[in-house]
Design an enzyme around this catalytic site. Structure first.
Site, PDB file in Angstrom:
ATOM      1  N   GLY A  10      -8.015   3.073  11.132  1.00 54.11           N
ATOM      2  CA  GLY A  10      -8.316   1.340  11.010  1.00 54.11           C
ATOM      3  C   GLY A  10      -8.323   1.540   9.363  1.00 54.11           C
ATOM      4  O   GLY A  10      -9.147   0.619   8.914  1.00 54.11           O
ATOM      5  N   THR A  11      -7.857   2.066   9.046  1.00 53.33           N
ATOM      6  CA  THR A  11      -8.067   1.753   6.893  1.00 53.33           C
ATOM      7  C   THR A  11      -7.365   0.156   6.417  1.00 53.33           C
ATOM      8  O   THR A  11      -8.129  -0.001   5.458  1.00 53.33           O
ATOM      9  CB  THR A  11      -7.755   2.971   6.438  1.00 53.33           C
ATOM     10  N   GLY A  12      -6.556   0.502   7.007  1.00 56.04           N
ATOM     11  CA  GLY A  12      -5.845  -0.568   6.999  1.00 56.04           C
ATOM     12  C   GLY A  12      -6.663  -1.925   7.232  1.00 56.04           C
ATOM     13  O   GLY A  12      -6.850  -3.192   6.489  1.00 56.04           O
ATOM     14  N   CYS A  13      -6.935  -2.274   8.512  1.00 58.39           N
ATOM     15  CA  CYS A  13      -7.362  -2.879   9.433  1.00 58.39           C
ATOM     16  C   CYS A  13      -8.854  -3.360   8.013  1.00 58.39           C
ATOM     17  O   CYS A  13      -9.115  -4.290   7.773  1.00 58.39           O
ATOM     18  CB  CYS A  13      -8.084  -2.965  10.786  1.00 58.39           C
ATOM     19  N   THR A  29      -8.854   9.099   9.401  1.00 55.30           N
ATOM     20  CA  THR A  29      -8.591   7.122   8.444  1.00 55.30           C
ATOM     21  C   THR A  29      -8.147   6.415   9.492  1.00 55.30           C
ATOM     22  O   THR A  29      -7.366   4.921   8.709  1.00 55.30           O
ATOM     23  CB  THR A  29      -7.075   7.958   7.372  1.00 55.30           C
ATOM     24  N   LYS A  78       0.482  -1.174  -0.156  1.00 57.76           N
ATOM     25  CA  LYS A  78       0.111   0.117  -0.642  1.00 57.76           C
ATOM     26  C   LYS A  78       0.676   1.253  -0.162  1.00 57.76           C
ATOM     27  O   LYS A  78       1.783   1.331   0.964  1.00 57.76           O
ATOM     28  CB  LYS A  78      -0.923  -0.092   1.244  1.00 57.76           C
TER      29      LYS A  78
HETATM   30  N1  PLP Z   1      -6.230  -1.196  16.812  1.00 61.69           N
HETATM   31  C1  PLP Z   1      -5.689  -2.412  16.120  1.00 61.69           C
HETATM   32  C2  PLP Z   1      -6.294  -3.087  17.532  1.00 61.69           C
HETATM   33  C3  PLP Z   1      -4.938  -2.630  15.090  1.00 61.69           C
HETATM   34  O1  PLP Z   1      -5.108  -3.628  15.369  1.00 61.69           O
HETATM   35  C4  PLP Z   1      -4.828  -1.474  14.344  1.00 61.69           C
HETATM   36  C5  PLP Z   1      -3.795  -1.755  13.296  1.00 61.69           C
HETATM   37  O2  PLP Z   1      -4.174  -2.998  12.434  1.00 61.69           O
HETATM   38  C6  PLP Z   1      -5.358  -0.547  14.299  1.00 61.69           C
HETATM   39  C7  PLP Z   1      -5.703  -0.532  15.732  1.00 61.69           C
HETATM   40  C8  PLP Z   1      -4.778   0.776  13.368  1.00 61.69           C
HETATM   41  O3  PLP Z   1      -4.506   1.748  13.997  1.00 61.69           O
HETATM   42  P1  PLP Z   1      -3.768   3.354  12.976  1.00 61.69           P
HETATM   43  O4  PLP Z   1      -5.028   3.243  12.711  1.00 61.69           O
HETATM   44  O5  PLP Z   1      -3.469   3.794  13.813  1.00 61.69           O
HETATM   45  O6  PLP Z   1      -2.283   2.945  12.411  1.00 61.69           O
END
Ligand code: PLP
Length: 291
Positions: free
Chosen positions: A213-216, A211, A178
């Site tokens: 949690g966008t990766g999740c 943004t 990404k």
């Molecule tokens: N919290 C959890 C439990 C996660 O697994 C993740 C990302 O994978 C995040 C938060 C993401 O946080 P951020 O969008 O701040 O990188």
């Protein structure tokens, strides 16, 4: 009509008490796309839109037991793996899946939160790379994660291609790097198979701080589309489209005092079902509407 079963996916990830990322984002995403979401919690994080104040890992045996319990009974057709805090939990996940026929697994290589908190224990990185990476169908690192996996700096599109060739030594399958961390107005994500570039997905950056949690969300959406029976490139394309719309639809909404979530539920669809035991030819359930 014969029996129906939902299209089902399993997310294995950490809990975000703030509700915008982690397993909460995964469940919202899969549900919004019409996929039944089962979950195995790997860690509990204490966080809100301002940041992470604590992380507690779930015992590895409990992680493994949750996966086996879901797999033995609910039988999801695609898996997403997000935050896994320690090496023992990573090994427990690999051990759990050794009991089942291979399924599409999307691995989001979560290492550090954007606010800088460690989501992976020091020393667990080699285990992630050497044991979890090889069981994944698709790995979805952002630029810093791709750099760490490849052992090189990744600062431009050519670096992404070089990193993909190195990461293929650990997993010759699909890899989506990404490009959001390249500070450009046009974002480019690059899809590789065995280190070779297969597709480029472009999009315009939406100006917002919502943004978190966008990766999740992206990896959960990919898993949902794989559960429906799409191939990897199509699942990635559809999932990116969903995430872009979710960002746009939540861009101006305030949730807390920090980095807010995307709007996962901008257009939820009813759960999809298919004839039980049938391949992935999905059909809409007949929902009764209020008269
Ligand atoms: N919290 C959890 C439990 C996660 O697994 C993740 C990302 O994978 C995040 C938060 C993401 O946080 P951020 O969008 O701040 O990188």
């Amino acid at each position: 009509m014969g029996q129906l079963e939902y299209v089902k996916a399993l997310t294995i990830a950490g809990s975000d008490s703030g509700g915008g990322a982690g397993i909460q984002a995964d469940i919202k995403t899969m549900s919004a796309l019409g996929v039944y979401a089962a979950s195995a919690v790997t860690a509990v994080t204490v966080q809100n839109t301002l940041g992470v104040s604590d992380v507690h890992a779930v015992p590895p045996a409990v992680v493994e037991a949750q996966i086996r319990s879901v797999m033995d009974d609910i039988r999801p057709t695609a898996i997403k793996i997000g935050m896994v805090y320690d090496a023992d939990s990573m090994r427990a996940i690999v051990q759990a899946f050794s009991h089942y026929a291979p399924l599409p697994i999307v691995l989001d290589t979560v290492m550090v939160s954007s606010s800088g908190s460690a989501f992976m224990q020091a020393g667990a990185f080699e285990c992630l790379r050497d044991t979890l990476l090889p069981i994944a169908t698709l790995v979805t690192p952002n630029l810093p994660e791709a750099a760490r996996l490849a052992g090189m700096d990744v600062r431009c599109l050519a670096d992404m291609d070089a990193a993909a060739r190195r990461i293929a030594e650990y997993n010759p399958g699909w890899l989506l790097i990404k490009g959001g961390h390249l500070n450009r107005t046009r974002i480019e994500d690059r899809l590789y198979k065995n280190g070779e570039l297969v597709a480029v997905f472009g999009g315009m950056r939406v100006e917002t701080t919502n943004t978190h949690g966008t990766g999740c969300t992206l990896s959960a959406a990919i898993a949902a589309y794989l559960a429906m029976g799409h191939g990897v490139p199509e699942a990635v394309e559809r999932a990116r489209d969903y995430v872009q719309q979710a960002i746009a639809q939540g861009a101006c909404v305030i949730t807390g005092r920090g980095f807010g979530p995307v709007n996962h539920l901008f257009a939820p669809v009813p759960l999809q079902a298919k004839a039980s035991g049938a391949p992935m030819c999905t059909q809409r359930l007949q929902y009764r509407t209020k008269s």
